[in-house]
Design a protein around this motif. Structure first.
Motif, PDB file in Angstrom:
ATOM      1  N   LEU A  48       0.607  -1.191   0.075  1.00 26.67           N
ATOM      2  CA  LEU A  48       0.069  -0.100  -0.038  1.00 26.67           C
ATOM      3  C   LEU A  48       0.932   0.968   0.260  1.00 26.67           C
ATOM      4  O   LEU A  48       1.878   1.352   0.681  1.00 26.67           O
ATOM      5  CB  LEU A  48      -0.758  -0.107   1.266  1.00 26.67           C
ATOM      6  CG  LEU A  48      -1.917   0.877   1.278  1.00 26.67           C
ATOM      7  CD1 LEU A  48      -3.085   0.912   0.230  1.00 26.67           C
ATOM      8  CD2 LEU A  48      -2.724   1.003   2.650  1.00 26.67           C
ATOM      9  N   CYS A  49       0.488   2.093  -0.991  1.00 30.97           N
ATOM     10  CA  CYS A  49       1.193   3.346  -1.038  1.00 30.97           C
ATOM     11  C   CYS A  49       1.170   4.277   0.363  1.00 30.97           C
ATOM     12  O   CYS A  49       0.017   4.249   0.894  1.00 30.97           O
ATOM     13  CB  CYS A  49       0.732   4.144  -2.275  1.00 30.97           C
ATOM     14  SG  CYS A  49       1.786   5.883  -2.370  1.00 30.97           S
ATOM     15  N   THR A  50       2.097   4.978   0.792  1.00 29.77           N
ATOM     16  CA  THR A  50       2.063   5.801   2.036  1.00 29.77           C
ATOM     17  C   THR A  50       1.283   7.139   1.724  1.00 29.77           C
ATOM     18  O   THR A  50       1.077   7.825   2.827  1.00 29.77           O
ATOM     19  CB  THR A  50       3.515   5.950   2.545  1.00 29.77           C
ATOM     20  OG1 THR A  50       4.317   6.558   1.544  1.00 29.77           O
ATOM     21  CG2 THR A  50       4.203   4.872   2.877  1.00 29.77           C
ATOM     22  N   HIS A  51       0.883   7.316   0.427  1.00 27.20           N
ATOM     23  CA  HIS A  51       0.376   8.506   0.211  1.00 27.20           C
ATOM     24  C   HIS A  51      -1.382   8.314  -0.053  1.00 27.20           C
ATOM     25  O   HIS A  51      -2.127   9.332   0.290  1.00 27.20           O
ATOM     26  CB  HIS A  51       0.920   9.092  -1.109  1.00 27.20           C
ATOM     27  CG  HIS A  51       0.141  10.295  -1.573  1.00 27.20           C
ATOM     28  ND1 HIS A  51      -0.570  10.599  -2.598  1.00 27.20           N
ATOM     29  CD2 HIS A  51       0.370  11.586  -1.049  1.00 27.20           C
ATOM     30  CE1 HIS A  51      -1.200  11.749  -2.742  1.00 27.20           C
ATOM     31  NE2 HIS A  51      -0.399  12.531  -1.832  1.00 27.20           N
ATOM     32  N   GLY A  52      -1.686   7.206  -0.173  1.00 25.38           N
ATOM     33  CA  GLY A  52      -3.095   6.972  -0.581  1.00 25.38           C
ATOM     34  C   GLY A  52      -3.542   5.568  -0.870  1.00 25.38           C
ATOM     35  O   GLY A  52      -2.882   4.750  -0.714  1.00 25.38           O
ATOM     36  N   ASN A  53      -4.707   5.260  -1.349  1.00 31.49           N
ATOM     37  CA  ASN A  53      -5.316   4.108  -1.490  1.00 31.49           C
ATOM     38  C   ASN A  53      -4.871   3.357  -2.656  1.00 31.49           C
ATOM     39  O   ASN A  53      -5.644   3.268  -3.685  1.00 31.49           O
ATOM     40  CB  ASN A  53      -6.821   3.959  -1.192  1.00 31.49           C
ATOM     41  CG  ASN A  53      -7.344   2.561  -0.870  1.00 31.49           C
ATOM     42  OD1 ASN A  53      -6.732   1.681  -0.570  1.00 31.49           O
ATOM     43  ND2 ASN A  53      -8.517   2.503  -1.257  1.00 31.49           N
ATOM     44  N   GLU A 104       6.731   3.196  -9.268  1.00 32.90           N
ATOM     45  CA  GLU A 104       5.882   4.287  -9.334  1.00 32.90           C
ATOM     46  C   GLU A 104       4.476   3.922  -9.061  1.00 32.90           C
ATOM     47  O   GLU A 104       4.031   2.895  -9.563  1.00 32.90           O
ATOM     48  CB  GLU A 104       5.974   4.984 -10.871  1.00 32.90           C
ATOM     49  CG  GLU A 104       5.328   6.235 -11.040  1.00 32.90           C
ATOM     50  CD  GLU A 104       5.431   6.599 -12.481  1.00 32.90           C
ATOM     51  OE1 GLU A 104       6.098   7.598 -12.754  1.00 32.90           O
ATOM     52  OE2 GLU A 104       4.317   6.263 -13.302  1.00 32.90           O
ATOM     53  N   CYS A 105       3.982   4.702  -8.201  1.00 29.67           N
ATOM     54  CA  CYS A 105       2.675   4.550  -7.678  1.00 29.67           C
ATOM     55  C   CYS A 105       1.581   4.752  -8.817  1.00 29.67           C
ATOM     56  O   CYS A 105       1.793   5.939  -9.659  1.00 29.67           O
ATOM     57  CB  CYS A 105       2.502   5.277  -6.579  1.00 29.67           C
ATOM     58  SG  CYS A 105       0.695   5.256  -5.936  1.00 29.67           S
ATOM     59  N   PRO A 106       0.664   3.951  -8.877  1.00 25.08           N
ATOM     60  CA  PRO A 106      -0.486   4.125 -10.125  1.00 25.08           C
ATOM     61  C   PRO A 106      -1.408   5.372  -9.988  1.00 25.08           C
ATOM     62  O   PRO A 106      -1.704   5.841 -11.068  1.00 25.08           O
ATOM     63  CB  PRO A 106      -1.133   2.784 -10.235  1.00 25.08           C
ATOM     64  CG  PRO A 106      -1.016   2.404  -8.722  1.00 25.08           C
ATOM     65  CD  PRO A 106       0.250   2.924  -8.332  1.00 25.08           C
ATOM     66  N   LEU A 107      -1.438   5.847  -8.859  1.00 29.46           N
ATOM     67  CA  LEU A 107      -2.456   6.754  -8.320  1.00 29.46           C
ATOM     68  C   LEU A 107      -1.988   8.077  -8.714  1.00 29.46           C
ATOM     69  O   LEU A 107      -2.606   9.042  -9.649  1.00 29.46           O
ATOM     70  CB  LEU A 107      -3.082   6.861  -7.174  1.00 29.46           C
ATOM     71  CG  LEU A 107      -4.220   7.288  -6.658  1.00 29.46           C
ATOM     72  CD1 LEU A 107      -5.324   6.991  -7.786  1.00 29.46           C
ATOM     73  CD2 LEU A 107      -4.673   6.975  -5.505  1.00 29.46           C
ATOM     74  N   HIS A 108      -0.698   8.823  -8.188  1.00 32.06           N
ATOM     75  CA  HIS A 108      -0.206  10.082  -8.374  1.00 32.06           C
ATOM     76  C   HIS A 108       1.033  10.025  -8.866  1.00 32.06           C
ATOM     77  O   HIS A 108       1.858  11.241  -8.740  1.00 32.06           O
ATOM     78  CB  HIS A 108      -0.515  10.926  -7.234  1.00 32.06           C
ATOM     79  CG  HIS A 108      -1.755  10.838  -6.376  1.00 32.06           C
ATOM     80  ND1 HIS A 108      -1.966  10.286  -5.157  1.00 32.06           N
ATOM     81  CD2 HIS A 108      -2.945  11.231  -6.932  1.00 32.06           C
ATOM     82  CE1 HIS A 108      -3.274  10.251  -4.918  1.00 32.06           C
ATOM     83  NE2 HIS A 108      -3.965  10.947  -5.853  1.00 32.06           N
ATOM     84  N   GLN A 109       1.597   8.914  -9.139  1.00 34.06           N
ATOM     85  CA  GLN A 109       2.998   8.894  -9.855  1.00 34.06           C
ATOM     86  C   GLN A 109       4.216   9.186  -8.734  1.00 34.06           C
ATOM     87  O   GLN A 109       5.200   9.499  -9.023  1.00 34.06           O
ATOM     88  CB  GLN A 109       3.238   9.537 -10.907  1.00 34.06           C
ATOM     89  CG  GLN A 109       2.429   9.243 -12.119  1.00 34.06           C
ATOM     90  CD  GLN A 109       1.010   9.257 -12.137  1.00 34.06           C
ATOM     91  OE1 GLN A 109       0.470  10.295 -11.707  1.00 34.06           O
ATOM     92  NE2 GLN A 109       0.162   8.091 -12.143  1.00 34.06           N
ATOM     93  N   GLY A 110       3.951   8.970  -7.408  1.00 31.71           N
ATOM     94  CA  GLY A 110       5.056   9.257  -6.618  1.00 31.71           C
ATOM     95  C   GLY A 110       5.963   7.828  -6.677  1.00 31.71           C
ATOM     96  O   GLY A 110       5.564   6.888  -7.150  1.00 31.71           O
ATOM     97  N   ARG A 111       7.082   7.953  -6.634  1.00 32.41           N
ATOM     98  CA  ARG A 111       8.224   7.089  -6.643  1.00 32.41           C
ATOM     99  C   ARG A 111       8.906   6.631  -5.459  1.00 32.41           C
ATOM    100  O   ARG A 111       9.345   7.586  -4.816  1.00 32.41           O
ATOM    101  CB  ARG A 111       9.084   7.289  -7.855  1.00 32.41           C
ATOM    102  CG  ARG A 111       8.554   7.230  -9.258  1.00 32.41           C
ATOM    103  CD  ARG A 111       9.551   7.666 -10.342  1.00 32.41           C
ATOM    104  NE  ARG A 111       9.808   9.087 -10.429  1.00 32.41           N
ATOM    105  CZ  ARG A 111      10.675   9.639 -10.063  1.00 32.41           C
ATOM    106  NH1 ARG A 111      12.074   9.262  -9.672  1.00 32.41           N
ATOM    107  NH2 ARG A 111      10.783  10.887 -10.173  1.00 32.41           N
TER     108      ARG A 111
HETATM  109 FE1  FES Z   1       0.612   6.863  -4.163  1.00 34.97          FE
HETATM  110 FE2  FES Z   1      -0.766   9.152  -4.193  1.00 34.97          FE
HETATM  111  S1  FES Z   1      -1.503   7.253  -3.538  1.00 34.97           S
HETATM  112  S2  FES Z   1       1.370   8.804  -4.810  1.00 34.97           S
END
Ligand code: FES
Length: 102
Positions: free
Chosen positions: A43-48, A62-69
């Protein structure tokens, strides 16, 4: 706790890619990069969003939701919008199986 928990068969891991597995009730992402295996929380630390649905390039997922890496080797956050590192787990390979220290 320094016990090692079996997470997957090495042969089930796609090359230079990421999969999600459940290990002892945890959602874990397993990565292979040039034959080496790494493990982090899925699970990404930024969101779901689950990182196994993301895009692996070299050691960066790279996260699929907001492209955080994140760096899959230590879980560190590499760019905005991430502010929090991902938990990473020590990996051991033994007799064709992947073990994690949870
Ligand atoms: Fe992963 Fe926002 S949920 S970058």
């Amino acid at each position: 706790d320094t016990a090692w928990t079996e997470a997957a068969a090495l042969g089930d891991l796609p090359e230079d890619d990421v999969i999600g597995v459940t290990v002892a009730g945890r959602d874990v992402a397993l990565y292979t990069v040039e034959g080496e295996v790494f493990a982090t929380d899925n699970l990404c630390t930024h969101g779901n969003a689950r990182l196994c649905d993301g895009f692996l390039e070299g050691h960066e997922i790279e996260c699929p939701l907001h492209q955080g890496r994140f760096d899959v080797r230590d879980g560190r956050a590499l760019c905005a919008p991430l502010t929090e590192a991902l938990r990473s787990y020590p990996v051991r390979i033994e007799q064709g199986k992947v073990f994690l220290q949870l």
